[in-house]
Design an enzyme around this catalytic site. Structure first.
Site, PDB file in Angstrom:
ATOM      1  N   GLY A 102       0.823  -1.199   0.000  1.00  0.00           N
ATOM      2  CA  GLY A 102       0.000   0.000   0.000  1.00  0.00           C
ATOM      3  C   GLY A 102       0.859   1.251   0.000  1.00  0.00           C
TER       4      GLY A 102
ATOM      5  N   GLY B 279       0.556  -5.291   0.669  1.00  0.00           N
ATOM      6  CA  GLY B 279      -0.720  -5.287  -0.028  1.00  0.00           C
ATOM      7  C   GLY B 279      -0.729  -6.112  -1.292  1.00  0.00           C
TER       8      GLY B 279
ATOM      9  CD  GLU C 239       3.404  -5.499   5.964  1.00  0.00           C
ATOM     10  OE1 GLU C 239       2.947  -5.351   4.820  1.00  0.00           O
ATOM     11  OE2 GLU C 239       3.991  -6.537   6.329  1.00  0.00           O
TER      12      GLU C 239
ATOM     13  CG  ASP D 271      -2.207  -4.785   6.338  1.00  0.00           C
ATOM     14  OD1 ASP D 271      -1.158  -5.115   5.753  1.00  0.00           O
ATOM     15  OD2 ASP D 271      -2.831  -3.732   6.046  1.00  0.00           O
TER      16      ASP D 271
END
Length: 469
Positions: A67, A116, A139, A147
């Site tokens: 992302g 992502g 991350e 995530d």
């Protein structure tokens, strides 16, 4: 064909194509991109003429590098939290759609597939990798956590590999991805590029087509992880993070040194959050994991470690983050509360001065009596050994009586930690618990984000909130 900034939505006969096309940013996902992807998937989901949906990249260098986290950081600094939450909500909705899509989804992964990007690739039934594919969830190095459904995928990998990958952010090449099940099929880079056309022309099972493209030596050369799998399973099979470090300390291999360095470089708060979400994720389905991740994202993107981690890795690129000390929560004493008020510098919304607490009947004597009633009545949150906040409950009346965090320790997630402890204590014995707060204060929004429901307006503008077991 529809072409919005960063993504092309196309039809090739019976194949719907989602083509990531933001090469200068390695296809980093923006709000516009995930909104377009979601709209396309929603439009195609009931199309009887659709044979398959491909998710692919216009660049050979990267499938998707994650992302647009720099934008999320900018939003945090500017107070644009709603925009960031729109991004994560929409991105996670895309992940959920891909995981339960009625039409076969084929991810065509060449080059980098980070963060992502994994959310766009690993949830569908077919994950085809080219020879240069590389997967990672890095991350924890930026003060965030794995995530996009990673807390569902990683715990289901063989042995303790998922915990290792989630905590360290280690990269996995094509051979290891196939061995672990992150990828289902392999093909040459040339075949990867022409697969949408091959799928459109193929009338049999997609499995048959994808098998026919596999290089003869696809699994002949094991990936680097195969040589250290036993160490990974032993070290990351430890009961907790302290045990992981203890077991690493007993090894003197290059892998152990690299792994220690990776853990040392990560945000301590991110490691703790990641480890908890991965453990819980083993018992959740994909929608449940995505819901837990969204809840965690709300707090994490406002934390100092997230702002600092993205600065160090993606903005200034000095790779020298200054992480905040890890907060802890334990049973409190009145001496702790004296220390909390001693470090107080100002009074803000929902941060009560000692005089204000006294007016509410929360005195040192009252706190002492509460502690005497049971060890779960009152807790203190501390940072680097310094008391920074507390929570108190009335176990007889099922009420959260007070929650205080000093303003100099905002953004560390202390309020959430304290409220989780208070809620757990009360819900163990009461089907419904309650609290009150000023309806115009920031606290009202905080309680709503934690799942409390406003049920009654009280005199003087207060609201009564409830939560049910």
């Amino acid at each position: 064909m529809s072409h919005d900034e960063g993504v092309r939505i196309e039809r090739l006969g019976r194949v719907g194509r989602i083509v990531l096309d933001r090469p200068r940013a390695l296809n980093a996902l923006t709000l516009t991109m995930v909104e377009r992807i979601h709209a396309a998937l929603d439009e195609w989901r009931h199309d009887p003429d659709l044979r398959a949906v491909t998710v692919e990249s216009a660049s050979e260098r990267a499938f998707c590098a994650g992302g647009d986290i720099r934008r999320v950081r900018e939003n945090t600094l500017a107070g644009r939290h709603d925009e960031s939450l729109r991004f994560f909500t929409t991105e996670y909705a895309v992940n959920a759609l891909l995981g339960a899509y009625p039409v076969p989804v084929v991810a065509l992964v060449g080059g980098l597939c980070l963060g992502g990007g994994m959310g766009l690739s690993v949830h569908g039934p077919f994950r085809v990798v080219g020879p240069d594919a590389s997967f990672a969830m890095p991350e924890t190095k930026i003060g965030f956590f794995p995530d996009v459904g990673a807390t569902h995928v990683l715990p289901r990998l063989p042995g303790a590999v998922g915990r290792y990958l989630g905590l360290t952010g280690a990269r996995v090449g094509a051979a290891d991805a196939l061995a672990l099940g992150l990828a289902t099929h392999a093909c040459s880079a040339a075949d990867l590029a022409r697969l949408p056309g091959l799928i459109d022309a193929h009338d049999g099972p997609l499995e048959t087509l994808l098998r026919s493209l596999a290089p003869a030596d696809a699994l002949d050369q094991p990936g680097p992880l195969s040589a250290v799998r036993a160490d990974i399973d032993r070290v990351f099979g430890a009961a907790d993070l302290a045990g992981v470090r203890d077991r690493l300390g007993a090894l003197d291999s290059d892998w152990a040194k690299e792994t220690r360095a990776a853990l040392d470089a990560a945000s301590p708060a991110s490691l703790a959050l990641t480890d908890r979400l991965l453990a819980e994720g083993r018992e959740r389905d994909l929608p449940g994991c995505l819901a837990a991740e969204l809840d965690a994202a709300r707090t994490t993107i406002a934390s100092p470690d997230f702002v600092e981690g993205v600065r160090a890795v993606l903005v200034d690129k000095d790779h020298a983050p200054r992480w905040a000390p890890m907060p802890t929560v334990r049973p409190a004493t009145t001496a702790d509360l004296d220390a909390i008020f001693a470090i107080r510098t100002s009074v803000t919304e929902n941060h009560l001065s000692r005089d204000q607490l006294t007016e509410l009947g929360i005195t040192a004597d009252a706190l002492g009596a509460a502690i005497a009633d049971g060890p779960e009545c009152l807790w203190v949150a501390e940072v680097a050994g310094v008391p920074a906040g507390f929570a108190m409950v009335d176990t007889d009346d099922a009420c959260v009586f007070a929650c205080f965090v000093g303003p100099e320790h905002e953004g560390l997630g202390l309020g959430r930690l304290l409220m989780e402890r208070a809620e757990s204590a009360l819900l163990a014995d009461h089907p419904v618990i309650w609290l009150t707060t000023d309806g115009a204060s920031r606290a009202a929004g905080f309680y709503r984000r934690l799942g409390w429901t406003a049920v009654a307006d009280l005199p003087d503008g207060d609201l009564r909130f409830e939560k049910r077991r």
